[in-house]
Design an enzyme around this catalytic site. Structure first.
Site, PDB file in Angstrom:
ATOM      1  N   SER A 146       0.813  -1.222   0.000  1.00 44.31           N
ATOM      2  CA  SER A 146       0.000   0.000   0.000  1.00 44.31           C
ATOM      3  C   SER A 146       0.848   1.274   0.000  1.00 44.31           C
ATOM      4  CB  SER A 146      -0.913   0.008   1.229  1.00 44.31           C
ATOM      5  OG  SER A 146      -1.640   1.224   1.248  1.00 44.31           O
ATOM      6  N   LYS A 186     -13.711  -3.989   1.202  1.00 38.43           N
ATOM      7  CA  LYS A 186     -14.548  -2.805   0.971  1.00 38.43           C
ATOM      8  C   LYS A 186     -16.045  -3.097   1.120  1.00 38.43           C
ATOM      9  CE  LYS A 186     -11.289  -0.387  -2.059  1.00 38.43           C
ATOM     10  NZ  LYS A 186     -11.113   0.386  -3.294  1.00 38.43           N
ATOM     11  N   THR A 230     -17.515  -9.901 -19.107  1.00 41.41           N
ATOM     12  CA  THR A 230     -18.743 -10.639 -18.773  1.00 41.41           C
ATOM     13  C   THR A 230     -19.899  -9.654 -18.922  1.00 41.41           C
ATOM     14  OG1 THR A 230     -17.442 -11.880 -17.173  1.00 41.41           O
ATOM     15  CG2 THR A 230     -19.839 -12.090 -17.000  1.00 41.41           C
ATOM     16  N   MET A 238      -7.157   3.086 -14.836  1.00 41.32           N
ATOM     17  CA  MET A 238      -7.157   3.240 -13.366  1.00 41.32           C
ATOM     18  C   MET A 238      -5.936   2.589 -12.724  1.00 41.32           C
ATOM     19  SD  MET A 238     -10.877   2.844 -11.814  1.00 41.32           S
ATOM     20  CE  MET A 238     -12.299   3.722 -12.390  1.00 41.32           C
TER      21      MET A 238
HETATM   22  P1  NDP Z   1     -12.595  -6.221  -9.653  1.00 40.47           P
HETATM   23  O1  NDP Z   1     -11.911  -7.510  -9.420  1.00 40.47           O
HETATM   24  O2  NDP Z   1     -13.759  -5.832  -8.821  1.00 40.47           O
HETATM   25  O3  NDP Z   1     -13.097  -6.163 -11.191  1.00 40.47           O
HETATM   26  C1  NDP Z   1     -12.242  -6.561 -12.213  1.00 40.47           C
HETATM   27  C2  NDP Z   1     -12.836  -6.181 -13.566  1.00 40.47           C
HETATM   28  O4  NDP Z   1     -11.821  -6.369 -14.550  1.00 40.47           O
HETATM   29  C3  NDP Z   1     -14.019  -7.032 -13.998  1.00 40.47           C
HETATM   30  O5  NDP Z   1     -14.909  -6.223 -14.735  1.00 40.47           O
HETATM   31  C4  NDP Z   1     -13.354  -8.089 -14.889  1.00 40.47           C
HETATM   32  O6  NDP Z   1     -14.205  -8.621 -15.878  1.00 40.47           O
HETATM   33  C5  NDP Z   1     -12.300  -7.250 -15.553  1.00 40.47           C
HETATM   34  N1  NDP Z   1     -11.153  -8.016 -16.052  1.00 40.47           N
HETATM   35  C6  NDP Z   1     -10.219  -8.671 -15.329  1.00 40.47           C
HETATM   36  N2  NDP Z   1      -9.293  -9.229 -16.151  1.00 40.47           N
HETATM   37  C7  NDP Z   1      -9.654  -8.896 -17.414  1.00 40.47           C
HETATM   38  C8  NDP Z   1      -9.104  -9.171 -18.696  1.00 40.47           C
HETATM   39  N3  NDP Z   1      -7.982  -9.899 -18.833  1.00 40.47           N
HETATM   40  N4  NDP Z   1      -9.727  -8.667 -19.789  1.00 40.47           N
HETATM   41  C9  NDP Z   1     -10.855  -7.930 -19.646  1.00 40.47           C
HETATM   42  N5  NDP Z   1     -11.439  -7.656 -18.466  1.00 40.47           N
HETATM   43  C10 NDP Z   1     -10.837  -8.128 -17.350  1.00 40.47           C
HETATM   44  O7  NDP Z   1     -11.430  -5.129  -9.583  1.00 40.47           O
HETATM   45  P2  NDP Z   1     -11.579  -3.582  -9.191  1.00 40.47           P
HETATM   46  O8  NDP Z   1     -12.791  -3.060  -9.873  1.00 40.47           O
HETATM   47  O9  NDP Z   1     -11.458  -3.417  -7.722  1.00 40.47           O
HETATM   48  O10 NDP Z   1     -10.246  -2.936  -9.818  1.00 40.47           O
HETATM   49  C11 NDP Z   1     -10.111  -2.721 -11.220  1.00 40.47           C
HETATM   50  C12 NDP Z   1      -8.836  -1.943 -11.501  1.00 40.47           C
HETATM   51  O11 NDP Z   1      -8.933  -0.632 -10.977  1.00 40.47           O
HETATM   52  C13 NDP Z   1      -7.558  -2.544 -10.902  1.00 40.47           C
HETATM   53  O12 NDP Z   1      -6.527  -2.443 -11.868  1.00 40.47           O
HETATM   54  C14 NDP Z   1      -7.264  -1.658  -9.723  1.00 40.47           C
HETATM   55  O13 NDP Z   1      -5.863  -1.603  -9.450  1.00 40.47           O
HETATM   56  C15 NDP Z   1      -7.763  -0.317 -10.249  1.00 40.47           C
HETATM   57  N6  NDP Z   1      -8.120   0.637  -9.170  1.00 40.47           N
HETATM   58  C16 NDP Z   1      -7.446   1.816  -9.107  1.00 40.47           C
HETATM   59  C17 NDP Z   1      -7.754   2.750  -8.152  1.00 40.47           C
HETATM   60  C18 NDP Z   1      -6.983   4.029  -8.100  1.00 40.47           C
HETATM   61  O14 NDP Z   1      -7.129   4.783  -7.132  1.00 40.47           O
HETATM   62  N7  NDP Z   1      -6.198   4.338  -9.103  1.00 40.47           N
HETATM   63  C19 NDP Z   1      -8.824   2.514  -7.149  1.00 40.47           C
HETATM   64  C20 NDP Z   1      -9.498   1.253  -7.324  1.00 40.47           C
HETATM   65  C21 NDP Z   1      -9.144   0.354  -8.300  1.00 40.47           C
HETATM   66  P3  NDP Z   1     -15.176  -9.894 -15.580  1.00 40.47           P
HETATM   67  O15 NDP Z   1     -16.407  -9.322 -14.941  1.00 40.47           O
HETATM   68  O16 NDP Z   1     -15.422 -10.460 -16.926  1.00 40.47           O
HETATM   69  O17 NDP Z   1     -14.403 -10.826 -14.672  1.00 40.47           O
END
Ligand code: NDP
Length: 266
Positions: A15, A66, A153, A210
């Site tokens: 972190s 969260k 998805t 992000m």
């Molecule tokens: P989640 O695990 O909740 O969601 C992941 C999402 O990514 C789902 O929609 C999933 O799709 C999709 N996904 C994962 N792998 C792939 C792939 N290979 N190709 C296409 N889609 C994919 O994660 P979060 O929403 O918590 O986090 C998402 C991103 O945001 C992370 O990279 C995290 O580091 C970043 N983040 C950044 C923040 C910041 O302050 N900068 C704050 C919070 C998050 P499916 O539904 O099909 O599985």
């Protein structure tokens, strides 16, 4: 007396929140400590109660807690309710207050740091996980003209779109270009790309990932190769922390100097 805060997660060693908040505290002259604590996967609520008993004033909540933080809060802000997740907890008068600052952090980074006004913009969000959910209502409130959600998805994007009364498209259906394309998937964590048509990018597009890393992500490189301006999520990380600091301390710290320290340390 020194007020106590920290970030809770599992794992948590990676972190950047302790560094960010210690820089905010030094900058604003606030007398606080900010630590990091890894709680057991099944021990979030009991761990939290212990921190409150020890006199902590608040905590940031990281993955995977969260949703549990959302469940344990006695009082929730509207933005936490929309996000159905809490990343900032405040302990006051025997109550637990829950908020979600991710969306406000994104908006502050876009409009304040990147000088990108959101009014009337056509926005595509790729991803339908927690990060996407947290930023949808703040983007709508910022006055965007159109917001489309797409996801690997499809059913998950359709459910989110229904909740926020916006539209969902399958990835391959996203053929038109957008003003702002936000990668809210975790694909970049593994160096991967969401399977999105490159026609979503145009010369006036801002492509925002992000995720953040030392080098531009595969998504940013693809967008740049197709003429788009790009940004990563480090500014969002710092700005969501600034929102939390403001909730706790009533002072909004300057984010630019802190962002520049973090950028150097990536
Ligand atoms: P989640 O695990 O909740 O969601 C992941 C999402 O990514 C789902 O929609 C999933 O799709 C999709 N996904 C994962 N792998 C792939 C792939 N290979 N190709 C296409 N889609 C994919 O994660 P979060 O929403 O918590 O986090 C998402 C991103 O945001 C992370 O990279 C995290 O580091 C970043 N983040 C950044 C923040 C910041 O302050 N900068 C704050 C919070 C998050 P499916 O539904 O099909 O599985």
């Amino acid at each position: 007396m020194t007020d106590r805060y920290g970030v809770l997660g599992h794992p948590i060693a990676h972190s950047k929140s302790p560094l960010i908040h210690s820089l905010f505290a030094a900058q604003t002259g606030q007398n606080i400590t900010y630590g990091q604590l890894q709680l057991p996967i099944n021990g979030f609520v009991s761990g939290l109660k212990q921190l409150i008993a020890e006199g902590w004033q608040g905590a940031n909540v990281s993955l995977p807690f969260k949703t549990e933080a959302f469940g344990v809060a006695n009082v929730l802000t509207a933005r936490a309710q929309a996000a159905q997740a809490v990343n900032t907890l405040t302990f006051m008068n025997g109550l637990i207050y829950g908020d979600n600052t991710d969306g406000a952090g994104l908006i502050a980074d876009l409009t304040g740091s990147l000088l990108y006004p959101l009014q009337k913009k056509r926005v595509l969000i790729i991803g339908a996980g927690g990060a996407a959910r947290g930023v949808i209502q703040p983007l709508i409130d910022a006055g965007v003209a159109q917001l489309i959600i797409t996801n690997r998805t499809y059913e998950k994007s359709a459910a989110l779109a229904k909740f926020f009364q916006v539209d969902a498209l399958a990835l391959h259906e996203c053929v038109n270009s957008f003003d702002l394309v936000i990668n809210a998937t975790s694909a970049s964590v593994s160096g991967l790309l969401p399977d999105i048509p490159v026609s979503v990018f145009g010369p006036y597009t801002l492509a925002y990932d992000m995720f953040y890393a030392k080098e531009p992500t595969a998504f940013m490189r693809l967008a740049a190769a197709n003429g788009a301006r790009t940004a990563d999520g480090l500014g969002m990380l710092v700005a969501q922390a600034a929102e939390a600091f403001f909730i706790w301390r009533g002072i909004y710290p300057a984010t630019a100097p802190v962002l520049s320290v973090l950028r150097q340390k990536l």
